[in-house]
Motif scaffolding. Structure first.
Motif, PDB file in Angstrom:
ATOM      1  N   THR A  96       0.825  -1.212   0.000  1.00  0.00           N
ATOM      2  CA  THR A  96       0.000   0.000   0.000  1.00  0.00           C
ATOM      3  C   THR A  96       0.857   1.260   0.000  1.00  0.00           C
ATOM      4  O   THR A  96       0.584   2.214  -0.737  1.00  0.00           O
ATOM      5  N   LYS A  99       2.203   2.048  -3.426  1.00  0.00           N
ATOM      6  CA  LYS A  99       1.148   2.588  -4.288  1.00  0.00           C
ATOM      7  C   LYS A  99       0.889   4.052  -3.975  1.00  0.00           C
ATOM      8  O   LYS A  99       0.738   4.876  -4.880  1.00  0.00           O
ATOM      9  N   VAL A 100       0.826   4.370  -2.687  1.00  0.00           N
ATOM     10  CA  VAL A 100       0.558   5.754  -2.279  1.00  0.00           C
ATOM     11  C   VAL A 100       1.700   6.663  -2.733  1.00  0.00           C
ATOM     12  O   VAL A 100       1.466   7.746  -3.298  1.00  0.00           O
ATOM     13  N   LEU A 207      -4.014   5.605  -6.428  1.00  0.00           N
ATOM     14  CA  LEU A 207      -4.277   5.937  -5.024  1.00  0.00           C
ATOM     15  C   LEU A 207      -5.540   5.234  -4.534  1.00  0.00           C
ATOM     16  O   LEU A 207      -5.573   4.694  -3.419  1.00  0.00           O
ATOM     17  N   ALA A 208      -6.578   5.220  -5.379  1.00  0.00           N
ATOM     18  CA  ALA A 208      -7.817   4.530  -5.008  1.00  0.00           C
ATOM     19  C   ALA A 208      -7.558   3.033  -4.837  1.00  0.00           C
ATOM     20  O   ALA A 208      -8.073   2.397  -3.908  1.00  0.00           O
ATOM     21  N   ALA A 210      -4.875   1.661  -3.860  1.00  0.00           N
ATOM     22  CA  ALA A 210      -4.135   1.429  -2.615  1.00  0.00           C
ATOM     23  C   ALA A 210      -5.083   1.221  -1.444  1.00  0.00           C
ATOM     24  O   ALA A 210      -4.736   0.563  -0.454  1.00  0.00           O
ATOM     25  N   PHE A 211      -6.295   1.770  -1.559  1.00  0.00           N
ATOM     26  CA  PHE A 211      -7.273   1.644  -0.473  1.00  0.00           C
ATOM     27  C   PHE A 211      -8.451   0.741  -0.853  1.00  0.00           C
ATOM     28  O   PHE A 211      -9.538   0.833  -0.286  1.00  0.00           O
ATOM     29  N   GLY A 212      -8.206  -0.124  -1.847  1.00  0.00           N
ATOM     30  CA  GLY A 212      -9.168  -1.190  -2.136  1.00  0.00           C
ATOM     31  C   GLY A 212     -10.200  -0.917  -3.202  1.00  0.00           C
ATOM     32  O   GLY A 212     -11.036  -1.778  -3.477  1.00  0.00           O
ATOM     33  N   TYR A 213     -10.164   0.266  -3.845  1.00  0.00           N
ATOM     34  CA  TYR A 213     -11.135   0.547  -4.906  1.00  0.00           C
ATOM     35  C   TYR A 213     -10.448   0.504  -6.260  1.00  0.00           C
ATOM     36  O   TYR A 213      -9.483   1.229  -6.494  1.00  0.00           O
ATOM     37  N   GLU A 214     -10.957  -0.355  -7.128  1.00  0.00           N
ATOM     38  CA  GLU A 214     -10.400  -0.480  -8.470  1.00  0.00           C
ATOM     39  C   GLU A 214     -11.334   0.178  -9.479  1.00  0.00           C
ATOM     40  O   GLU A 214     -12.511  -0.187  -9.577  1.00  0.00           O
TER      41      GLU A 214
END
Length: 247
Positions: A96, A99-100, A207-208, A210-214
């Motif tokens: 994560t 990715k950020v 960024l999305a 990285a927090f689980g949204y594709e």
């Protein structure tokens, strides 16, 4: 030392994908993969068209035959760099934090391109430099040009053959048809800013993720087409308005 052996095992598995016929066949037969590859090639072409001219200036002092060899070795170096970067990157991009950080770096690149200008590359002619010193400088310049596009590529996919094919074709486009992209940008100047806008969108996608949204591929491709078609229409209308004003 368990983490170290796990690291090397994961890296080995990632590089193994380069030599897997199943992965190659899956990439070549998937329309979504080709859509991503096309997006990478388009981005590389628009962002790097002038880079080909920089490299041409760097080897200009060499004899014609050596110029071709120096640029050819530069391409080989760019491919080796991408091979190494993609194999390692597909492991690191699972974290994560990576990715950020990647997304923040792409936001910075987009901001710099949109609001500060992309900057002037050093058009150094290297007069008097030997053949191998010129090759080394071309290699370093190729790597510098590749870093941004490799990081942007990870915002779109983590499939090694998608990333590698996009990189291979992108470098060939940069060298082979740079003039085409330069003419396209000359005709629609706002396309260069549109490419940086797309990088900002890719950064948001990363960024999305990285927090689980594709972000669905259909949505991304729709945005891609809308940005570039909209930019060309806007540029044409702006140019026509300026001509009418001067008439």
């Amino acid at each position: 030392m368990g983490w170290l052996s796990e690291f090397f095992r994961s890296i080995s598995d990632n590089y193994g994908h380069f030599f897997s016929w199943g992965d190659i066949a899956a990439t070549l037969s998937d329309p979504v993969s080709w859509g991503i590859i096309g997006s990478l090639v388009l981005l590389e072409g628009l962002l790097s068209a002038d880079n080909a001219l920089v490299l041409a200036v760097m080897v200009r002092h060499l004899p014609k035959e050596q110029q071709k060899k120096a640029l050819f070795y530069g391409i080989l170096g760019a491919y080796v760099f991408r091979f190494l970067a993609i194999g390692l990157g597909t492991y690191l991009i699972e974290f994560t934090l990576v990715k950020v950080l990647g997304a923040l770096y792409l936001f910075y690149i987009a901001y710099k391109g949109l609001f500060k200008g992309s900057g002037e590359e050093g058009h150094k002619e290297n007069k008097g430099a030997s053949f191998w010193k010129t090759v080394l400088l071309v290699e370093l310049m190729d790597i510098a040009f590749s870093i941004d596009s490799v990081i942007a590529a990870f915002g779109l996919s983590s499939e090694v053959w998608v990333l590698f094919l996009g990189g291979i074709l992108g470098v060939l486009m940069m060298r082979g048809v740079a003039q085409v992209f330069l003419k396209l940008i000359a005709r629609f100047p706002e396309l260069e800013q549109a490419a940086f806008l797309l990088i900002a969108i890719i950064a948001g996608k990363m960024l999305a993720g990285a927090f689980g949204y594709e972000l669905p591929h259909v949505v991304f491709f729709t945005v891609l087409i809308a940005v570039f078609v909209g930019t060309m229409l806007y540029s044409s209308a702006k140019k026509k308005k300026e001509i009418d004003r001067q008439a």
